[in-house]
Write a protein that holds these residues in place. Structure first.
Motif, PDB file in Angstrom:
ATOM      1  N   ASP A  35      56.671  36.991 109.005  1.00 39.43           N
ATOM      2  CA  ASP A  35      54.941  37.261 109.466  1.00 39.43           C
ATOM      3  C   ASP A  35      54.133  36.509 108.529  1.00 39.43           C
ATOM      4  N   LEU A  36      54.725  36.977 107.082  1.00 42.99           N
ATOM      5  CA  LEU A  36      53.761  36.662 106.047  1.00 42.99           C
ATOM      6  C   LEU A  36      53.729  35.090 105.613  1.00 42.99           C
ATOM      7  N   VAL A  37      55.124  34.432 105.772  1.00 39.41           N
ATOM      8  CA  VAL A  37      55.076  33.260 105.345  1.00 39.41           C
ATOM      9  C   VAL A  37      56.054  32.514 106.639  1.00 39.41           C
ATOM     10  N   LYS A  38      55.427  31.536 107.467  1.00 37.21           N
ATOM     11  CA  LYS A  38      56.080  30.862 108.611  1.00 37.21           C
ATOM     12  C   LYS A  38      56.719  29.853 108.222  1.00 37.21           C
ATOM     13  N   GLY A  39      58.074  29.869 108.456  1.00 40.00           N
ATOM     14  CA  GLY A  39      58.858  28.566 108.356  1.00 40.00           C
ATOM     15  C   GLY A  39      59.344  28.494 106.917  1.00 40.00           C
ATOM     16  N   ASN A  40      60.077  27.657 106.631  1.00 37.70           N
ATOM     17  CA  ASN A  40      60.544  27.447 105.171  1.00 37.70           C
ATOM     18  C   ASN A  40      60.069  26.370 104.455  1.00 37.70           C
ATOM     19  N   GLU A  41      58.947  25.704 105.017  1.00 36.28           N
ATOM     20  CA  GLU A  41      58.068  24.715 104.109  1.00 36.28           C
ATOM     21  C   GLU A  41      57.061  25.281 103.316  1.00 36.28           C
ATOM     22  N   VAL A  42      57.591  25.837 102.155  1.00 37.45           N
ATOM     23  CA  VAL A  42      56.759  26.408 101.454  1.00 37.45           C
ATOM     24  C   VAL A  42      57.208  26.007  99.829  1.00 37.45           C
ATOM     25  N   PHE A  43      56.192  25.971  98.953  1.00 35.16           N
ATOM     26  CA  PHE A  43      56.365  25.737  97.566  1.00 35.16           C
ATOM     27  C   PHE A  43      55.701  26.829  96.977  1.00 35.16           C
ATOM     28  N   PHE A  44      56.356  27.051  95.684  1.00 38.27           N
ATOM     29  CA  PHE A  44      56.017  28.107  94.666  1.00 38.27           C
ATOM     30  C   PHE A  44      55.906  27.640  93.247  1.00 38.27           C
ATOM     31  N   ALA A  45      55.083  28.064  92.341  1.00 39.82           N
ATOM     32  CA  ALA A  45      55.086  27.690  91.178  1.00 39.82           C
ATOM     33  C   ALA A  45      54.627  28.968  90.270  1.00 39.82           C
ATOM     34  N   ALA A  46      55.168  29.260  89.152  1.00 43.04           N
ATOM     35  CA  ALA A  46      54.689  30.158  88.169  1.00 43.04           C
ATOM     36  C   ALA A  46      55.022  29.853  86.757  1.00 43.04           C
ATOM     37  N   THR A  47      53.952  30.162  85.854  1.00 43.57           N
ATOM     38  CA  THR A  47      53.942  29.641  84.483  1.00 43.57           C
ATOM     39  C   THR A  47      53.837  31.180  83.754  1.00 43.57           C
ATOM     40  N   GLY A  48      54.590  31.450  82.730  1.00 46.23           N
ATOM     41  CA  GLY A  48      54.312  32.620  81.967  1.00 46.23           C
ATOM     42  C   GLY A  48      53.130  32.545  81.097  1.00 46.23           C
TER      43      GLY A  48
ATOM     44  N   ARG B 167      61.283  25.421  95.860  1.00 42.94           N
ATOM     45  CA  ARG B 167      61.216  24.856  97.000  1.00 42.94           C
ATOM     46  C   ARG B 167      61.983  25.538  98.431  1.00 42.94           C
ATOM     47  N   GLY B 168      61.172  25.784  99.294  1.00 39.58           N
ATOM     48  CA  GLY B 168      61.812  26.929 100.200  1.00 39.58           C
ATOM     49  C   GLY B 168      62.665  26.151 101.158  1.00 39.58           C
ATOM     50  N   GLU B 169      62.440  24.926 101.375  1.00 44.41           N
ATOM     51  CA  GLU B 169      63.326  24.114 102.621  1.00 44.41           C
ATOM     52  C   GLU B 169      64.708  23.654 102.072  1.00 44.41           C
ATOM     53  N   THR B 170      64.702  23.791 100.767  1.00 49.40           N
ATOM     54  CA  THR B 170      66.360  23.324  99.948  1.00 49.40           C
ATOM     55  C   THR B 170      66.796  24.581  99.163  1.00 49.40           C
ATOM     56  N   GLY B 171      65.794  25.530  98.956  1.00 49.93           N
ATOM     57  CA  GLY B 171      66.397  26.702  98.028  1.00 49.93           C
ATOM     58  C   GLY B 171      66.377  26.175  96.800  1.00 49.93           C
ATOM     59  N   THR B 172      65.880  25.017  96.220  1.00 47.32           N
ATOM     60  CA  THR B 172      66.105  24.677  94.805  1.00 47.32           C
ATOM     61  C   THR B 172      65.029  25.259  93.915  1.00 47.32           C
ATOM     62  N   ILE B 173      65.664  25.857  92.717  1.00 52.11           N
ATOM     63  CA  ILE B 173      65.013  26.674  91.594  1.00 52.11           C
ATOM     64  C   ILE B 173      64.967  25.902  90.396  1.00 52.11           C
ATOM     65  N   ARG B 174      63.755  25.508  89.751  1.00 54.78           N
ATOM     66  CA  ARG B 174      63.790  24.865  88.501  1.00 54.78           C
ATOM     67  C   ARG B 174      63.218  25.611  87.485  1.00 54.78           C
ATOM     68  N   PHE B 175      63.911  25.755  86.637  1.00 56.21           N
ATOM     69  CA  PHE B 175      63.136  26.323  85.408  1.00 56.21           C
ATOM     70  C   PHE B 175      62.489  25.146  84.502  1.00 56.21           C
ATOM     71  N   ILE B 176      61.169  25.261  83.841  1.00 55.79           N
ATOM     72  CA  ILE B 176      60.942  24.077  82.904  1.00 55.79           C
ATOM     73  C   ILE B 176      60.179  24.614  81.734  1.00 55.79           C
ATOM     74  N   GLU B 177      60.787  23.808  80.585  1.00 59.14           N
ATOM     75  CA  GLU B 177      59.895  24.155  79.512  1.00 59.14           C
ATOM     76  C   GLU B 177      59.356  22.905  79.232  1.00 59.14           C
ATOM     77  N   SER B 178      57.807  23.214  78.720  1.00 65.08           N
ATOM     78  CA  SER B 178      57.072  21.874  78.436  1.00 65.08           C
ATOM     79  C   SER B 178      56.279  22.145  77.139  1.00 65.08           C
ATOM     80  N   ILE B 179      56.383  20.929  76.458  1.00 63.70           N
ATOM     81  CA  ILE B 179      55.571  21.018  75.044  1.00 63.70           C
ATOM     82  C   ILE B 179      54.281  20.240  75.391  1.00 63.70           C
ATOM     83  N   HIS B 180      53.221  20.834  74.960  1.00 66.93           N
ATOM     84  CA  HIS B 180      51.748  20.309  75.317  1.00 66.93           C
ATOM     85  C   HIS B 180      51.153  20.023  73.989  1.00 66.93           C
ATOM     86  N   ARG B 181      50.483  18.870  73.944  1.00 63.07           N
ATOM     87  CA  ARG B 181      49.972  18.096  72.785  1.00 63.07           C
ATOM     88  C   ARG B 181      48.391  18.600  72.951  1.00 63.07           C
TER      89      ARG B 181
END
Length: 322
Positions: free
Chosen positions: A260-273, A299-313
């Motif tokens: 009801d809250l999220v229809k289908g699996n075509e959804v993306f999510f991102a979060a940064t600490g 990514r909802g369609e594939t269930g892929t979860i990636r953790f990313i560490e980034s260095i920013h100048r």
């Protein structure tokens, strides 16, 4: 939706986290939120989307926040139309006080796929993939605990329950203690706490309690990607909030399931600490005017979860070097 969009989406949450993190522990939650909003909006303007904010920081008259109904993205000819749910700082009090578990979050789905939830309270329950299908918000607390314990092949005394540290949860806490479960209270922001139920290394098994409805939709988007389960019901505090639900066409008596809250699996999510938490590390600063961020994208369609560490100048990103 283009799968590359989720990789660009993390740049949005990184911008928000870098904006807010400079004010960690400095007591100004409003300015931290504003810097996060500014960074998030600026980065959204680089994305090839025709986006509408359905979960945001407030209403039109509360601009310059990312308000409900705001159009964002390049909106070029042929740009995909999407619903956007944002919380530039999930845990503003945590940022102001230098406490853990503050994050910047974004969810995106095709137009019409995210519930346009009004800004009010929502009663919630969340679990990870192994307990999917065994929870019921209308069931007694102990019944849910027993069902989750069975699904996880644990003794009920080995379960860890998490919820906001609020007086309104006194009865739930009492019932959990009587059942013998462990309890982990947190002070602010329940998106990250709900997501923790989907990762075994956090040690958190189930989330109960009342928090913000907009955060509930964002949580549902992430949990759908993770294969967990979530249910919620709106809790209007007065007649005005009930009328607002009616105007928006939202049934405040309805038990909302994940679909009801999220229809289908075509959804993306991102979060940064922003600050260190159970799931993500916070922003840290290093010599040479550099900063490190820790993010998760899903990514909802594939269930892929990636953790990313980034260095920013930061000398190459002067808008964040405040």
């Amino acid at each position: 939706m283009d799968r590359n969009l989720v990789l660009n989406l993390v740049r949005v949450t990184e911008a928000a986290a870098l904006g807010a993190a400079k004010l960690l522990g400095r007591g100004d939650k409003n300015m931290a939120d504003q810097l996060a909003v500014d960074g998030m909006r600026n980065m959204f303007d680089t994305l090839d989307i025709d986006g509408t904010v359905v979960i945001g920081e407030g209403e039109l008259d509360e601009a310059p926040m990312l308000y409900i109904g705001e159009k964002i993205g390049k909106d070029l000819s042929g740009s995909i139309k999407v619903d956007i749910a944002v919380d530039p700082v999930e845990g503003t009090t945590a940022v102001a006080k230098g406490l853990p578990n503050a994050i910047a979050v974004v969810a995106i789905a095709p137009q019409g796929h995210l519930l346009n939830a009004p800004d009010m309270y929502m009663d919630k329950i969340a679990v990870g993939p192994r307990a999917k299908g065994v929870i019921n918000l209308d069931a007694p607390v102990k019944v849910n605990l027993m069902n989750v314990a069975k699904a996880l092949n644990k003794d009920i005394t080995d379960l860890t329950v998490t919820m906001l540290d609020r007086e309104r949860h006194a009865e739930i806490i009492k019932e959990c203690r009587e059942a013998g479960t462990r309890i982990k209270l947190f002070s602010d922001g329940d998106v990250g706490a709900a997501l923790a139920t989907c990762f075994e290394h956090t040690g958190t098994d189930i989330l109960f309690g009342i928090g913000g409805a907009p955060e509930g939709v964002i949580t549902a988007a992430a949990i759908k990607c993770l294969g967990g389960d979530f249910q919620g019901r709106l809790i209007p505090s007065d007649e005005e909030e009930k009328e607002r639900c009616n105007r928006m066409g939202v049934d405040f008596k309805k038990l909302f399931t994940l679909d009801d809250l999220v229809k289908g699996n075509e959804v993306f999510f991102a979060a940064t600490g922003i600050s260190d938490g159970d799931l993500l590390k916070g922003v840290t600063y290093h010599e040479g005017n550099k900063a490190k961020t820790h993010s998760v994208i899903m990514r909802g369609e594939t269930g892929t979860i990636r953790f990313i560490e980034s260095i920013h100048r930061l000398d190459k990103k002067p808008e964040y070097a405040r």
